[in-house]
Structure formats: structure tokens, C-alpha cells
Write a protein that holds these residues in place. Sequence first.
Motif, PDB file in Angstrom:
ATOM      1  N   LYS A  27       6.097  -0.975   8.048  1.00  0.00           N
ATOM      2  CA  LYS A  27       6.488  -0.732   7.018  1.00  0.00           C
ATOM      3  C   LYS A  27       5.993  -1.050   5.398  1.00  0.00           C
ATOM      4  O   LYS A  27       5.820  -1.392   4.264  1.00  0.00           O
ATOM      5  CB  LYS A  27       8.374  -1.001   6.621  1.00  0.00           C
ATOM      6  N   ASN A  28       5.729  -2.059   5.869  1.00  0.00           N
ATOM      7  CA  ASN A  28       4.845  -3.310   5.420  1.00  0.00           C
ATOM      8  C   ASN A  28       3.561  -3.418   4.583  1.00  0.00           C
ATOM      9  O   ASN A  28       3.414  -3.384   3.830  1.00  0.00           O
ATOM     10  CB  ASN A  28       5.144  -4.564   5.962  1.00  0.00           C
ATOM     11  N   MET A  29       2.960  -2.686   5.926  1.00  0.00           N
ATOM     12  CA  MET A  29       1.366  -2.060   5.924  1.00  0.00           C
ATOM     13  C   MET A  29       1.332  -0.900   5.051  1.00  0.00           C
ATOM     14  O   MET A  29       0.322  -0.868   4.303  1.00  0.00           O
ATOM     15  CB  MET A  29       0.566  -2.223   7.092  1.00  0.00           C
ATOM     16  N   PRO A  48       2.372   1.557   3.288  1.00  0.00           N
ATOM     17  CA  PRO A  48       2.550   2.136   1.603  1.00  0.00           C
ATOM     18  C   PRO A  48       1.822   1.790   1.428  1.00  0.00           C
ATOM     19  O   PRO A  48       1.030   1.843   0.356  1.00  0.00           O
ATOM     20  CB  PRO A  48       3.892   1.678   1.680  1.00  0.00           C
ATOM     21  N   ARG A  49       0.829   0.719   1.565  1.00  0.00           N
ATOM     22  CA  ARG A  49      -0.223  -0.042   0.372  1.00  0.00           C
ATOM     23  C   ARG A  49      -1.318   0.954   1.031  1.00  0.00           C
ATOM     24  O   ARG A  49      -2.103   1.350  -0.324  1.00  0.00           O
ATOM     25  CB  ARG A  49      -0.247  -1.848   1.493  1.00  0.00           C
ATOM     26  N   ALA A  93      -1.497   4.200   1.838  1.00  0.00           N
ATOM     27  CA  ALA A  93      -1.269   5.388   0.498  1.00  0.00           C
ATOM     28  C   ALA A  93      -1.334   5.271  -0.432  1.00  0.00           C
ATOM     29  O   ALA A  93      -2.056   6.032  -1.431  1.00  0.00           O
ATOM     30  CB  ALA A  93       0.367   5.447   1.207  1.00  0.00           C
ATOM     31  N   ALA A  94      -1.256   4.121  -0.818  1.00  0.00           N
ATOM     32  CA  ALA A  94      -1.327   3.917  -2.892  1.00  0.00           C
ATOM     33  C   ALA A  94      -3.144   3.799  -2.963  1.00  0.00           C
ATOM     34  O   ALA A  94      -3.290   4.436  -3.795  1.00  0.00           O
ATOM     35  CB  ALA A  94      -1.186   2.737  -2.883  1.00  0.00           C
ATOM     36  N   LEU A  95      -3.493   2.987  -1.566  1.00  0.00           N
ATOM     37  CA  LEU A  95      -5.362   2.815  -1.880  1.00  0.00           C
ATOM     38  C   LEU A  95      -6.405   4.356  -1.570  1.00  0.00           C
ATOM     39  O   LEU A  95      -6.206   4.702  -2.777  1.00  0.00           O
ATOM     40  CB  LEU A  95      -5.298   1.992  -0.870  1.00  0.00           C
ATOM     41  N   VAL A 131      -2.128   8.554  -1.929  1.00  0.00           N
ATOM     42  CA  VAL A 131      -1.276   9.727  -1.191  1.00  0.00           C
ATOM     43  C   VAL A 131       0.279   9.315  -1.076  1.00  0.00           C
ATOM     44  O   VAL A 131       0.664   8.391  -1.520  1.00  0.00           O
ATOM     45  CB  VAL A 131      -1.896  10.224   0.455  1.00  0.00           C
ATOM     46  N   ALA A 132       1.350  10.473  -0.965  1.00  0.00           N
ATOM     47  CA  ALA A 132       2.728   9.650  -0.299  1.00  0.00           C
ATOM     48  C   ALA A 132       2.592   9.477   0.658  1.00  0.00           C
ATOM     49  O   ALA A 132       1.993   9.994   1.259  1.00  0.00           O
ATOM     50  CB  ALA A 132       3.127  10.799  -1.083  1.00  0.00           C
ATOM     51  N   GLN A 133       3.280   8.397   0.822  1.00  0.00           N
ATOM     52  CA  GLN A 133       4.537   8.162   2.117  1.00  0.00           C
ATOM     53  C   GLN A 133       5.152   9.189   2.411  1.00  0.00           C
ATOM     54  O   GLN A 133       6.426   8.791   1.338  1.00  0.00           O
ATOM     55  CB  GLN A 133       4.013   6.444   2.746  1.00  0.00           C
ATOM     56  N   ILE A 134       5.084   9.114   4.221  1.00  0.00           N
ATOM     57  CA  ILE A 134       6.231  10.163   4.725  1.00  0.00           C
ATOM     58  C   ILE A 134       6.898   9.587   5.393  1.00  0.00           C
ATOM     59  O   ILE A 134       6.687   9.020   6.661  1.00  0.00           O
ATOM     60  CB  ILE A 134       6.129  11.085   5.321  1.00  0.00           C
ATOM     61  N   SER A 135       8.184   7.962   4.993  1.00  0.00           N
ATOM     62  CA  SER A 135       8.858   7.374   5.992  1.00  0.00           C
ATOM     63  C   SER A 135       9.351   7.604   6.455  1.00  0.00           C
ATOM     64  O   SER A 135      10.647   8.962   6.159  1.00  0.00           O
ATOM     65  CB  SER A 135       9.506   6.712   4.399  1.00  0.00           C
TER      66      SER A 135
END
Lengths: 249, 310
Positions: B96-98, B100-101, B103-105, B108-112
Motif C-alpha cells: 500500500k505504501n509503494m 500508489p507511487r 501509479a502516479a509516476l 494511471v489509476a490504482q485499483i486497491s
Amino acid sequence: MKILVPVKRVVDYNVKVRVKADGSGVDLANVKMSMNPFDEISVEEAVRLKEAGVATEVVAVSCGVGACQETLRAAMAIGADRGILVETDVELQPLAVAKLLKAVCDKEQPQLVICGKQAIDDDANQTGQMLAALAGWPQATFASKVTLADGKAAVTREIDGGLETLSVKLPAVMTTDLRLNEPRYATLPNIMKAKKKPLDTVKPADLGVDVAPRLATLKVAEPPKRSAGERVADVAQLIDKLKNVAKVI
Amino acid sequence: MAILVIAEHDNQSIKAATLNTVSAAAKLGGDVHVLVAGAGCAAAAEAAAKVAGVAKVRVCDAPQYEAQTAENVAELVKGLAGGYSHVLAPATPAGKNMLPRVAALLDVAQISDIVAVESADTFVRPIYAGNALATVKSADAIKLITVRTTAFDAAEAGGNAAPVEAVAAAADLGVTALVGREIVKSARPELGAAKVIVSGGRGLGSGDNYHKLLEPLADKLGAALGASRAAVDAGYVPNDYQVGQTGKIVAPQLYIAVGISGAIQHLAGMKDSKVIVAINKDPEAPIFQVADYGLVADLFDAVPALVAAA
């Protein structure tokens, strides 16, 4: 040092949401809305840093519909100095919010952004990390303790099996976990004072951000129901059931 | 196209959550590659190569991955992601920490926290503390996904011999330094992977009572220890014991809830357990609505009796 605190308007912690009959989403009509609990922890931490003389200004930001003004007023009642509403009726997903916050950071130049680790509506746990990536800043998520000194933040983080402490260069993004602090209750005088604090409104277009959703929600359904089982009379019967019926011990 | 799974590991071995993530990846259609980024992590890479269903292990062994900080690992994954249709990580604190970072780079969206794969671009994920399940479709070229480990069976940890290939390290961003870790060493099983969990709530009254009553029961059953948010907030136990919406999601064979009332946020974390036992003196406690076996009793009598009889 300026601290930026994003705050999200969500369904209140105590409300059990219902899925709409047509499967298009959850029913939010006439449901109590509040500030996301983790964001309250963020505001509290920022205000404590200001009270300790470490921070000079606490700016709350909320992205969403006009009613998010209430959430900003709640943050100002805890002690934020002013509010910024990025107003839109578009459904905002974490990447869009991170881009809006990045644009706000470009204008406001905070040294620290304190986000809640997750919102209790979409449970995504993404926005803080995404903002850090877009800004090119380090991140310290799931914080249970923070100290600021010499252009760095020492942040203790909740990880599997225990804790870790990171030293991150400022500016940085931090996300808050439960044990960081216990938010205060806003007093009536502070709620009144909050009404007079400055609140600016901008639109995503003013910030040059495309907020169109990337994920389409096809349907929302009730989870499978788990029904209540049976009551056992005593420990002996419980052991018997676990050994001989459920066969799990 | 192939699918990349980011391994969770301690340089020596692969964490169990990786095995569930490999299973989720296998449902997407495509070769499954596993990335092991660490320092001195050859043993972890070897372990990953043995996991059933893995077509290739890519190992990046460099000093800047020693602490596996989100900044450096995300930079590495960003560079590799272009060759993949999906990038998956377990929905653990590290994943969860890594992710999304990354995804933003990649913009793209992340599906959690997915609990089911409908197709290569459509996934089911819980929202509102699991009170609703959303089916979401991604239009992005690369899908970034975190996986709720309890929703997917663990892949076999042995029997395979996938090739291991080294990949070049990305730049060391040098913005974060690990000062230290305090990891509680425990002989008990990991909460996320345990077959039996004994969990305590505010009904226990104090941290001392929590340990005095629940540890013997956990020892007897070979169980992991968990807690409700109320017990964590009250300081009985550390935060990583927390089971619930904002803590760990678990699904053991047997979950014994002791002195837990059963707030929706707690139920969100344990209602997929196979068998739930609730011990509570309040017959109206909501926990009984999900319990297979409910015992209305004073936990201070019932738990020692359970230890003696189990």
C-alpha cells in the motif's frame, strides 16, 4: 513553516451504508457526513506542530462539492488557519485529487503535507503516496509519531510486525495512522471563530487539472451475508462443536 | 503480455502475501514475473523461483533497496512497468505504501485491494468497510493493482524452478533514510497467514488482562493474536494487532473474538473467516450476528476454562 492538510468529506464513521437497489452505488441521501477520521488526526497533528512553534501556518484543503466547505470549517475549528476548496461536482478519484493537491502545493509551497492514510468511503489508501510521487517528494506513510528538525522529518511508521523510523527530507508528504494523536473536540468559541477564517474557492480548471475519472464503476453490490449461527451453553459445548462439528481444532 | 508481481520479502525469504498475489496474477492470463528488489536478496529470489506459476524472477540487488523504501522501489518499478499489462502487489503495509507511487509516476489509476478478477480489466473491490462490493473497470494501458491476500489462495511455495534474471538498479533518489526498525519477534504465526486467530477487545479491560488471558489460549491453539481498534486505541496492544477496516484483513479457519462487541469496522476485517466464535457477556453484542458459535459468558471465566479444556 507552512503545513497543508487535505480533508475529505465522507459518510460519518457510525453510519452503516446501504447499497442502492439498482446497484449504481450506495445511498447517500440524508446520510450524516463528517470529516474523514484520519484527516481529523492530520489536522490535529498540524495544529499541534503550530502550537509547538514548529509550524507557522496550517492550511486545510478539500476537493469536491460545495458542501466540503463544512469540512473545511470543521478543520478550522480544530485550529487550521484558512481553507481552500477545490470545487467540482465530478466524482473525484485518488489520482485526480493528488493532481489537484499537487497544483495547490505549487501555489502554496508547504514544507509538509499531512494526509489521512485512507478515506473510509472508498478505502483506497492512495492519495498521499500519489501526491508525493507527483511532487517528486519523499513520503512517510502510516505515521504514529513525527518530529521535525533541520529540514527533515523523523517519522515513526506502523509496519507489519512493529515500527520503523524514517528520516525524510522536507518538503515531504506524511500520512497519518491511528496512534499519532487523539483529535480534540472543537469548542463552541472555536467553531464560531472558524466561521470568520478565510476560505478561498477555486475550480479544477483554474488549476489546469483534468479530473475525469479513470475507473468506471460498473456496479455496486451487497456483500454476501453471513448469518448468525448458534448459541452454545458453555465452554464444554463450544469445544465439542469446534472439535467435532466444525473440525477446526 | 506478462504480469509483474512485486514480491514482499526480507532478502532471505518470500512473505506469504506474495503467494496469494501470484495466485491473483495467474487469473489475469499471461506469464507471471516476480520482481525481488532488495540488497543481498539472492535467497529471496531463489525462493520466488520455486513458487508455482511463476515464469520468471527478476531480481534487482543493490544497496539502495536494503530498506525497500517506497521512493527507490517505485522508481525501479516505473522503469520496468512498460513491458507489462498489469503490476500487482499485496495489499499489505508495504504494498500500500509503494504501489500508489508507481501509479502516479505512470499517470494511471490504482485499483486497491481487489477480492476478485472478473476479466483482465475488471475487478471487484470492497468499499465502505466491506459493506459494499464495487465492480470497477480500468481504461488504463497498465493496470496497477493491490491484492487482498485473504481473497486468493496461496500459490504452492515449492516445486517450480523459474529462471532468475538480474535487472539493473534505478537511480538512488537518496531522499529517505531508514533510521531503525523495532520488529517484535514472535514465535506465533503471522496474523495475515494464521489458521487460528485469538482476538481481544475492550471487554478485556487492560493490556495486562489481554496478555494474561489470551496468550495461553493462543499458545494452546497455535494461534496468532489480534485485537479490535478499541483495544489498540486503549493501548492494550500495538497497532499491528489491529483487525478491521483500517488494520489487517484476515480470514483464518477459526477466529475467536473475545470481549469484542463487533463494530462494522471490525467485522470488515474478519467476516470472511471460516468459523467465528464470539465470547461476550452482552447477549446483544453485534458480534453474535456473524458468529457461528456464540458463548454469552464472562470472558474472565470462559477463557481460562477454554484453555483448560481445549
